[in-house]
Write a protein that holds these residues in place. Structure first.
Motif, mmCIF file in Angstrom:
data_model
loop_
_atom_site.group_PDB
_atom_site.id
_atom_site.type_symbol
_atom_site.label_atom_id
_atom_site.label_comp_id
_atom_site.label_asym_id
_atom_site.label_seq_id
_atom_site.Cartn_x
_atom_site.Cartn_y
_atom_site.Cartn_z
ATOM 1 N N ARG A 152 15.022 17.791 16.111
ATOM 2 C CA ARG A 152 14.305 17.280 14.930
ATOM 3 C C ARG A 152 13.032 18.102 14.734
ATOM 4 N NH1 ARG A 152 13.289 11.071 15.353
ATOM 5 N NH2 ARG A 152 13.011 11.505 17.586
ATOM 6 N N LEU A 153 13.230 19.391 14.484
ATOM 7 C CA LEU A 153 12.124 20.341 14.365
ATOM 8 C C LEU A 153 11.931 20.723 12.905
ATOM 9 C CD1 LEU A 153 10.043 22.122 15.887
ATOM 10 C CD2 LEU A 153 11.821 23.895 15.994
ATOM 11 N N GLY A 154 10.727 20.491 12.403
ATOM 12 C CA GLY A 154 10.388 20.844 11.035
ATOM 13 C C GLY A 154 9.353 21.958 10.993
ATOM 14 N N ILE A 161 4.882 15.134 17.000
ATOM 15 C CA ILE A 161 4.242 16.168 17.812
ATOM 16 C C ILE A 161 4.117 17.391 16.929
ATOM 17 C CG2 ILE A 161 4.559 17.756 19.760
ATOM 18 C CD1 ILE A 161 5.916 15.529 21.285
ATOM 19 N N THR A 162 2.942 18.006 16.926
ATOM 20 C CA THR A 162 2.722 19.173 16.066
ATOM 21 C C THR A 162 2.054 20.290 16.853
ATOM 22 O OG1 THR A 162 0.577 18.321 15.306
ATOM 23 C CG2 THR A 162 2.510 17.769 13.977
ATOM 24 N N ALA A 192 11.342 10.972 22.865
ATOM 25 C CA ALA A 192 11.668 12.123 22.024
ATOM 26 C C ALA A 192 11.056 11.920 20.643
ATOM 27 C CB ALA A 192 13.175 12.304 21.915
ATOM 28 N N TYR A 193 10.197 12.859 20.232
ATOM 29 C CA TYR A 193 9.473 12.740 18.979
ATOM 30 C C TYR A 193 9.883 13.843 18.003
ATOM 31 C CZ TYR A 193 6.214 9.807 21.678
ATOM 32 O OH TYR A 193 5.642 8.838 22.469
ATOM 33 N N PRO A 194 9.989 13.528 16.710
ATOM 34 C CA PRO A 194 10.156 14.597 15.739
ATOM 35 C C PRO A 194 8.935 15.516 15.804
ATOM 36 C CG PRO A 194 9.556 12.555 14.641
ATOM 37 C CD PRO A 194 9.823 12.205 16.080
#
Length: 351
Positions: A154-156, A108-109, A77-79
């Motif tokens: 953790r979504l920016g 991740i973007t 799980a990645y931000p």
């Protein structure tokens, strides 16, 4: 069909802009047509990779690039950060640069072309309505939240230039975004309404009449009229009154040109643009907020205005990059490095 159209567009762009010599970040030399320095040229194990994707938003095909960090494991799980591109920009330019650089920091973007723009679907082309751009941001969140390895908790959000103004509007109500940042924020509604640096207040009603007439003509099946695009000589560009426009032409038409990128937008879009403001209801943002701008940017007043009005969050910071203009935050290495370092620290704390 998409590939055929892209190849035709690339050839037209090369012929039409006289790009006989390679630009500083030549899309023609990149297999993903990325137009920024240091762009990924191939996917390699153990490094940041790029994944071109398509998804449907409100019945339209959206074209996007997802960047995954080095040694990406879809079971982890990645931000994750959504990146919204500038007005007239596409995912292969500055939005891609920032998305790739954040992926290098372990995120991740996703960077997607707005509907009606770039490689995404929608007619008439280059429609630029705030509601559509805001919906694009919600749509990126929808898609990336389901992507393997993306941690939706953790979504920016990161918005650049016009994408920054639309990101503020999206974050007001979309609480999936745990934090929001902008770089060189551009308040599209204020500028289309008042002119850049509020320089066209005396022609506001005249321009509204022109936009209304353009919509009437379009509705009647007539020619779609466009604003904001012009073939200017170097001498004409040098005489433009603002750094943003002078340096913007150089960036978008020369050094970082991409055939899917254009300054133009449908004149009828002004009906919606001129009643929009990126600071409307901005007090609804209660998430951590970071706003980045250059000290020499003639657009700085928009970031300062929005920052002052963002009274709903107790965690906000205005970060000034000393010496940078608006466009220089898109590509000048030392200014990009400063922005990425600040963004990494911000997202590291808030995501």
């Amino acid at each position: 069909m998409r590939n055929t159209l892209l190849k035709a567009t690339l050839m037209t762009a090369m012929a039409g802009t006289g790009m006989g010599e390679a630009s500083a970040a030549d899309f023609r030399k990149n297999p993903f047509t990325l137009a920024y320095d240091g762009a990924i040229t191939k996917n390699e194990q153990g490094k940041v990779n790029i994944h071109p994707v398509n998804y449907t938003l409100n019945g339209m095909d959206i074209s996007a690039n997802v960047y995954t960090p080095a040694n990406y494991d879809p079971k982890k799980a990645y931000p994750t950060v959504v990146v919204a591109h500038p007005n007239g920009g596409v995912k292969e330019q500055v939005a891609g640069l920032y998305a790739q650089r954040l992926a290098e920091q372990g995120y991740i973007t996703i960077a997607a072309d707005a509907a009606y723009q770039g490689a995404s679907a929608g007619q008439p082309r280059s429609t630029d309505k705030p509601a559509y751009r805001i919906e694009d941001i919600h749509g990126m969140a929808d898609f990336i939240s389901q992507y393997a390895g993306a941690d939706s908790k953790r979504l920016g959000l990161l918005g650049i230039c016009g994408g920054g103004g639309y990101s503020l509007a999206a974050a007001e109500t979309d609480k999936r975004f745990k934090s929001v940042a902008t770089v060189s924020m551009f308040n599209s509604g204020r500028v289309r309404r008042n002119g850049y640096n509020d320089s066209q207040l005396d022609t506001l009603q005249q321009r509204l009449q022109q936009a209304s007439a353009a919509r009437a003509q379009q509705a009647a099946g007539g020619e779609v009229l466009y604003s904001g695009d012009a073939n200017l000589t170097d001498e004409q560009i040098a005489k433009l009154p603002f750094d943003l426009y002078r340096q913007g032409y150089a960036y978008y038409w020369k050094t970082h040109a991409h055939p899917n990128s254009t300054f133009k937008y449908t004149t009828s879009s002004l009906l919606e643009l001129m009643r929009f403001d990126a600071t409307d209801q901005i007090e609804l943002i209660d998430q951590p907020l970071l706003m980045i701008a250059g000290s020499k940017a003639d657009s700085l007043y928009m970031t300062q205005d929005a920052f002052a009005k963002a009274t709903g969050t107790q965690d906000k910071e205005l970060f000034i990059i000393e010496g940078a203009t608006h466009i220089e935050t898109y590509w000048v290495p030392k200014y990009v490095e400063a922005a990425i370092a600040k963004l990494t620290a911000f997202y590291g704390k808030t995501l």
